[in-house]
Every structure is written in structure tokens, then in C-alpha cells.
Design a protein around this motif. Structure first.
Motif, PDB file in Angstrom:
ATOM      1  N   GLU A 127      22.403  -2.342 -17.422  1.00 41.71           N
ATOM      2  CA  GLU A 127      21.192  -2.702 -16.690  1.00 41.71           C
ATOM      3  C   GLU A 127      20.515  -1.469 -16.121  1.00 41.71           C
ATOM      4  O   GLU A 127      21.172  -0.491 -15.739  1.00 41.71           O
ATOM      5  N   GLN A 128      19.195  -1.528 -16.044  1.00 43.54           N
ATOM      6  CA  GLN A 128      18.382  -0.443 -15.510  1.00 43.54           C
ATOM      7  C   GLN A 128      17.186  -1.066 -14.798  1.00 43.54           C
ATOM      8  O   GLN A 128      16.620  -2.060 -15.271  1.00 43.54           O
ATOM      9  N   VAL A 129      16.824  -0.531 -13.663  1.00 47.70           N
ATOM     10  CA  VAL A 129      15.713  -1.069 -12.889  1.00 47.70           C
ATOM     11  C   VAL A 129      14.443  -0.298 -13.224  1.00 47.70           C
ATOM     12  O   VAL A 129      14.430   0.936 -13.197  1.00 47.70           O
ATOM     13  N   GLU A 130      13.393  -1.016 -13.541  1.00 44.99           N
ATOM     14  CA  GLU A 130      12.098  -0.418 -13.842  1.00 44.99           C
ATOM     15  C   GLU A 130      11.093  -0.833 -12.775  1.00 44.99           C
ATOM     16  O   GLU A 130      11.280  -1.852 -12.090  1.00 44.99           O
ATOM     17  N   TYR A 131      10.075  -0.039 -12.606  1.00 45.35           N
ATOM     18  CA  TYR A 131       9.036  -0.314 -11.610  1.00 45.35           C
ATOM     19  C   TYR A 131       7.686  -0.345 -12.295  1.00 45.35           C
ATOM     20  O   TYR A 131       7.339   0.583 -13.034  1.00 45.35           O
ATOM     21  N   GLU A 132       6.950  -1.413 -12.077  1.00 42.10           N
ATOM     22  CA  GLU A 132       5.601  -1.539 -12.618  1.00 42.10           C
ATOM     23  C   GLU A 132       4.601  -1.386 -11.482  1.00 42.10           C
ATOM     24  O   GLU A 132       4.547  -2.229 -10.582  1.00 42.10           O
ATOM     25  N   PRO A 133       3.818  -0.327 -11.467  1.00 42.54           N
ATOM     26  CA  PRO A 133       2.865  -0.120 -10.370  1.00 42.54           C
ATOM     27  C   PRO A 133       1.857  -1.258 -10.288  1.00 42.54           C
ATOM     28  O   PRO A 133       1.594  -1.970 -11.270  1.00 42.54           O
ATOM     29  N   ALA A 134       1.333  -1.443  -9.084  1.00 43.63           N
ATOM     30  CA  ALA A 134       0.310  -2.468  -8.890  1.00 43.63           C
ATOM     31  C   ALA A 134      -0.904  -2.158  -9.751  1.00 43.63           C
ATOM     32  O   ALA A 134      -1.249  -0.996  -9.973  1.00 43.63           O
ATOM     33  N   LYS A 135      -1.548  -3.179 -10.232  1.00 43.85           N
ATOM     34  CA  LYS A 135      -2.692  -2.996 -11.114  1.00 43.85           C
ATOM     35  C   LYS A 135      -3.897  -3.752 -10.574  1.00 43.85           C
ATOM     36  O   LYS A 135      -3.770  -4.773  -9.888  1.00 43.85           O
ATOM     37  N   LEU A 136      -5.061  -3.232 -10.883  1.00 47.51           N
ATOM     38  CA  LEU A 136      -6.309  -3.867 -10.493  1.00 47.51           C
ATOM     39  C   LEU A 136      -6.925  -4.553 -11.700  1.00 47.51           C
ATOM     40  O   LEU A 136      -6.828  -4.053 -12.825  1.00 47.51           O
ATOM     41  N   LEU A 196      -5.937   3.596  -4.331  1.00 50.84           N
ATOM     42  CA  LEU A 196      -6.812   2.766  -5.162  1.00 50.84           C
ATOM     43  C   LEU A 196      -7.545   3.612  -6.191  1.00 50.84           C
ATOM     44  O   LEU A 196      -7.810   3.158  -7.311  1.00 50.84           O
ATOM     45  N   GLY A 197      -7.875   4.864  -5.814  1.00 47.63           N
ATOM     46  CA  GLY A 197      -8.556   5.742  -6.758  1.00 47.63           C
ATOM     47  C   GLY A 197      -7.707   6.060  -7.971  1.00 47.63           C
ATOM     48  O   GLY A 197      -8.223   6.183  -9.093  1.00 47.63           O
ATOM     49  N   ARG A 198      -6.381   6.175  -7.786  1.00 45.74           N
ATOM     50  CA  ARG A 198      -5.498   6.425  -8.932  1.00 45.74           C
ATOM     51  C   ARG A 198      -5.449   5.232  -9.872  1.00 45.74           C
ATOM     52  O   ARG A 198      -5.123   5.387 -11.049  1.00 45.74           O
ATOM     53  N   SER A 199      -5.776   4.047  -9.363  1.00 47.66           N
ATOM     54  CA  SER A 199      -5.803   2.858 -10.212  1.00 47.66           C
ATOM     55  C   SER A 199      -7.175   2.604 -10.816  1.00 47.66           C
ATOM     56  O   SER A 199      -7.361   1.607 -11.521  1.00 47.66           O
ATOM     57  N   GLY A 200      -8.136   3.482 -10.518  1.00 48.84           N
ATOM     58  CA  GLY A 200      -9.446   3.368 -11.144  1.00 48.84           C
ATOM     59  C   GLY A 200     -10.528   2.744 -10.300  1.00 48.84           C
ATOM     60  O   GLY A 200     -11.617   2.480 -10.807  1.00 48.84           O
ATOM     61  N   LEU A 201     -10.272   2.484  -9.012  1.00 52.21           N
ATOM     62  CA  LEU A 201     -11.267   1.857  -8.145  1.00 52.21           C
ATOM     63  C   LEU A 201     -11.606   2.804  -7.005  1.00 52.21           C
ATOM     64  O   LEU A 201     -10.721   3.288  -6.297  1.00 52.21           O
ATOM     65  N   SER A 202     -12.881   3.057  -6.815  1.00 53.56           N
ATOM     66  CA  SER A 202     -13.344   3.927  -5.742  1.00 53.56           C
ATOM     67  C   SER A 202     -13.866   3.065  -4.601  1.00 53.56           C
ATOM     68  O   SER A 202     -14.909   2.412  -4.730  1.00 53.56           O
ATOM     69  N   VAL A 203     -13.137   3.050  -3.506  1.00 54.81           N
ATOM     70  CA  VAL A 203     -13.517   2.292  -2.311  1.00 54.81           C
ATOM     71  C   VAL A 203     -13.407   3.226  -1.114  1.00 54.81           C
ATOM     72  O   VAL A 203     -12.317   3.713  -0.808  1.00 54.81           O
TER      73      VAL A 203
END
Length: 294
Positions: A127-136, A196-203
Motif C-alpha cells: 500500500e502507498q498513500v497518494e495525495y490529489e491536490p484540490a482542483k477548481l 488559488l493562483g497555482r490552480s489557475g484562478l486569480s482572486v
């Protein structure tokens, strides 16, 4: 010390025992002083306050710490007792799991002895744990429009579900993520802007600040209910923390105060309030005092 050379007189023996105890106590104090000096030189003055029981937390002599997560092996036909230490913990069973099967290439399946294809006899899993970053993602609300086919008038549009901010850009999930990041994880809004900017959204942080103000208006009924529960407490704990506040009329910041009010065991709520100074808190404290008297 030779036992045969000990005196028979009880008074002399008592004197010798006192001397041995004093020497033992002196040796102990010297060792403790040396240990404190060593810890102070390595970790700083605060290391002088060392609880001797803390040393038992570090079992440096052990070499059986396991990080493989495997079950204890058998030894002489008997199961080996579980090892102590800081080995890998079992992963939570409620975590979603994705099975990735790794097949052996066809060229490696041939038996080196007879040349026939080998048969699969099982799987070796790990077993191995993976992480999926939050997405917009963008929600496109499509509202159906209807009109009369004959006169082509009386157009009606299907209603849109209620939103936290009417005609606002942010959906509930985005607002919740920013609120938790700021007030739960203590991330300033400029850091949330970068995330948020790293995910492609400028706020901008000013827009986020306005969103947080609108959220505060939405949860105001809940906060009011919490205040009423706290006021029903027999004892209320409160204290203030100073915070720098921008003042447009001055070239420097002024000092505001953030107050926290905590109820008793039957009213386990905590409510925060802001006042520009201690004078502003006097009315709140008087109200609490009068409420408790009732």
C-alpha cells in the motif's frame, strides 16, 4: 571496602554510613549538573528543566523498529510477539482505494527450465498513500427558458437555486475553502491568493475579504444563537488579544482588541467579538453581567 575491616562499634558504623550517603548524594548532584550543562549547550537554557521520565521516551538502545508495515514473522514455528516502537501504522480502512495491477511482461513469463509460459499463482500487494491536490472547476448554470409558440411572448425562465452570494462568482465550496484556510488554518488571504493562483484562478485578497464579509452576514443567526447559549452559562470566561488595525486617518496602525467568550460545560460554545478599544467592551461585559443576574 573490605567487610572484614568494618568496625564493630555501632556509632562508628553510623558515622561511616552518613559519610557514604553524603558522597553518593554529591556524585548524583554532580552528574545531574553535568547533564544539565550538556543539554544547555546543545538546546539552550530551557533544557535545564528536564523531567527524568522524559528520557524513557527515547529508547535509543533498541534496533527492532519496523517501518515495513508487515505482520510479525514466525520464529521456530511460533508467531513472534508484536514489536514495540514507532513502526508504520495501518492505513484507515475508510480511505478510498485504487487498485493498480502490474503485470509481468510476456517475455519474462517463460519458464527458464522448460520454456513453457508460467501461470499466475497470486498477487503480492503493498500500500502507498497518494495525495490529489484540490482542483477548481466551473459550474455552468443553464436555466431553461420557455415562451408561447404562437405569440412568442410571456417568456419564463426556470429559477436558479439559492446562492450564498447573489450573482457572486464564488460557489459554496470555494467560499468554504477560503474560510477554513483563513480562520481554521490561519492562512492570510494573500497566501490564499497564491494557492488559488497555482490552480489557475486569480482572486485578489480584497475580493476574498469582501466574500468573507458576506459569509459573516450569512452565519450571523448561528452566532447569535451561540451568544444566547453562552449567556445562559453560570460562569463565562473572557479575555482579549490586541490586534493592529489600519486607520485611514493616521499614518500608522492603531490597536484594536479581539475578545473571546467561552461558556461553561453545559454551554460549550466560543464566540469572538471585536472592539476598537477597552471602552467598547464595557457595554458587552455589562450586558453579560446583567444577563447572568437574571
Amino acid at each position: 571496602m573490605d567487610v572484614e575491616s568494618l568496625p564493630d562499634d555501632a556509632a562508628q558504623l553510623k558515622s561511616m554510613m552518613k559519610q557514604l550517603i553524603r558522597e553518593h548524594q554529591l556524585d548524583k548532584e554532580q552528574l545531574e549538573h553535568r547533564l544539565a550543562m550538556l543539554l544547555r549547550s546543545k538546546y539552550g537554557p530551557r533544557s535545564e528543566k528536564l523531567d527524568p521520565d522524559q528520557l524513557e521516551l527515547f529508547d535509543l538502545g533498541r534496533e527492532d523498529v519496523d517501518d515495513t508495515g508487515d505482520e510479525p514473522a514466525e520464529e521456530d514455528g511460533k508467531p513472534r510477539p508484536p514489536r514495540r516502537g514507532h513502526g508504520r501504522r495501518r492505513l484507515p480502512t475508510d480511505l478510498p482505494r485504487t487498485r493498480v495491477e502490474h503485470e509481468l511482461p510476456e517475455g519474462d513469463r517463460l519458464c527458464p527450465c522448460c520454456g513453457k509460459p508460467r501461470k499466475r499463482i497470486g498477487w503480492e500487494t503493498s500500500e502507498q498513500v497518494e495525495y490529489e491536490p484540490a482542483k477548481l472547476y466551473v459550474i455552468e448554470h443553464a436555466r431553461a427558458k420557455y415562451a408561447c409558440g404562437d405569440c412568442e411572448e410571456n417568456v419564463v425562465t426556470s429559477p436558479k437555486p439559492a446562492q450564498p452570494i447573489d450573482k457572486g462568482l464564488a460557489a459554496p465550496g470555494l467560499l468554504a475553502a477560503i474560510a477554513v484556510g483563513k480562520y481554521g488554518d490561519h492562512l492570510p488571504l494573500y497566501r490564499m491568493e497564491e494557492i488559488l493562483g497555482r490552480s489557475g484562478l486569480s482572486v485578489s485578497r480584497s475580493t476574498q475579504c469582501d466574500w468573507m464579509r458576506r459569509i459573516a452576514e450569512l452565519v450571523d443567526p448561528v452566532v447569535s444563537r451561540m451568544k444566547s447559549e453562552i449567556l445562559a452559562s453560570r460562569v463565562i470566561w473572557t479575555d482579549d488579544t490586541t490586534v493592529p488595525v489600519l486607520d485611514p486617518t493616521q499614518s500608522k496602525t492603531k490597536t484594536g482588541r479581539m475578545w473571546v467568550y467561552i461558556g461553561d460545560l453545559r454551554h460549550r460554545y466560543a464566540v469572538f467579538d471585536y472592539t476598537p478599544d477597552r471602552k467598547g467592551a464595557s457595554s458587552v461585559l455589562k450586558f453579560i453581567h446583567s444577563a447572568n443576574r437574571r
